[in-house]
Design an enzyme around this catalytic site. Structure first.
Site, PDB file in Angstrom:
ATOM      1  N   GLY A  14       0.791  -1.230   0.000  1.00 46.31           N
ATOM      2  CA  GLY A  14       0.000   0.000   0.000  1.00 46.31           C
ATOM      3  C   GLY A  14       0.818   1.273   0.000  1.00 46.31           C
ATOM      4  CB  SER A  15       4.347   2.140  -0.709  1.00 41.98           C
ATOM      5  OG  SER A  15       4.540   1.727  -2.032  1.00 41.98           O
ATOM      6  CE  LYS A  67     -11.172 -15.591 -14.504  1.00 43.00           C
ATOM      7  NZ  LYS A  67     -11.634 -16.137 -15.761  1.00 43.00           N
ATOM      8  CG  MET A  94      -0.344  -7.952  -7.243  1.00 42.66           C
ATOM      9  SD  MET A  94       0.440  -6.798  -8.405  1.00 42.66           S
ATOM     10  CE  MET A  94       1.523  -7.929  -9.244  1.00 42.66           C
ATOM     11  NE  ARG A  95      -7.689 -11.254  -6.791  1.00 42.05           N
ATOM     12  CZ  ARG A  95      -7.923 -12.552  -6.809  1.00 42.05           C
ATOM     13  NH1 ARG A  95      -8.544 -13.082  -7.843  1.00 42.05           N
ATOM     14  NH2 ARG A  95      -7.583 -13.324  -5.802  1.00 42.05           N
ATOM     15  CG  HIS A 113       2.952  -2.027 -15.377  1.00 38.67           C
ATOM     16  ND1 HIS A 113       2.621  -3.264 -14.856  1.00 38.67           N
ATOM     17  CD2 HIS A 113       4.020  -2.223 -16.186  1.00 38.67           C
ATOM     18  CE1 HIS A 113       3.438  -4.164 -15.366  1.00 38.67           C
ATOM     19  NE2 HIS A 113       4.295  -3.574 -16.166  1.00 38.67           N
TER      20      HIS A 113
END
Ligand code: GAR
Length: 205
Positions: A14-15, A67, A94-95, A113
């Site tokens: 969560g940075s 997903k 990460m989905r 990203h």
């Protein structure tokens, strides 16, 4: 200018969410975070949200591992809508998100990203950049479309790759720029002074 009402989706430390909280607290971003959702029950992003008094919860995305689809997607949309969210921020989520979420928030789902897209989509992009022998690496903030890490680009920032870099040291250098890039990209959206023309995000009047 319109104040943004953000819903943050994450899976990890969560940075990036923290950088957004810090920008808001410093008066550098006109926004509030209405809700934080994590697909990992003990994700640190939830602890951070709690520390800042932001409503947050675990979102069980089973049976899928990679997903957000089906009942979990429906629940996610319902939680975001009832929190009054107008902009969905993927911050280390990460989905792959699917058309249901994108249709619920058209052109209002953004992702960060850790690479200069279109190079190195997918996971562990900093390791991919290092293994490829890149001399620069970086970060991209983009609108999310139906592809993977493929939507129109709002902000990119580069960092040098050093001779003695490890995946960890390079990722750490990229993350410093991530924390600048996300508030900057959200400020573009808050300003309303942009238009999406095909792949291009044209910024300015
Ligand atoms: C960040 O480096 C982000 O760019 C990356 O995950 C990390 C999350 O860190 N995202 C992806 O790789 C998405 N494909 P954080 O939880 O500390 O914000």
């Amino acid at each position: 200018m319109a104040k943004l009402h953000l819903g943050v989706l994450g899976s990890g430390a969560g940075s990036n969410m923290q950088s957004i909280v810090d920008a808001i607290d410093a008066g550098k971003l006109d926004a509030d975070i209405r809700i934080v959702l994590a697909d990992v029950e003990d994700a640190k992003i939830l602890d951070r949200a709690k520390r800042h008094g932001i409503p947050c919860q675990y979102l069980d995305c089973a049976p899928w591992k990679t997903k957000l689809e089906g009942p979990a997607e429906d629940r996610c949309i319902e939680l975001l809508r009832s929190a009054g969210v107008d902009t969905v921020v993927l911050a280390g989520f990460m989905r792959i998100v699917k058309p249901g979420l994108l249709a619920a928030f058209p052109n209002r789902v953004v992702n960060i990203h850790p690479a200069i897209l279109p190079a190195f989509p997918g996971v562990h992009s900093w390791t991919q950049a290092l293994d490829y022998g890149c001399k620069v690496a970086g970060v991209t903030v983009h609108f999310v479309d139906a592809g993977t890490d493929s939507g129109p680009i709002i902000v990119q920032k580069t960092v040098p790759v050093m001779e003695d870099d490890t995946p960890e040291s390079l990722h750490a250098r990229i993350q410093v720029q991530e924390h600048v890039a996300y508030p900057e990209a959200l400020n573009v959206i808050a300003s309303g002074m942009y238009r999406i023309e095909g792949r291009r995000v044209r910024i300015g009047r």
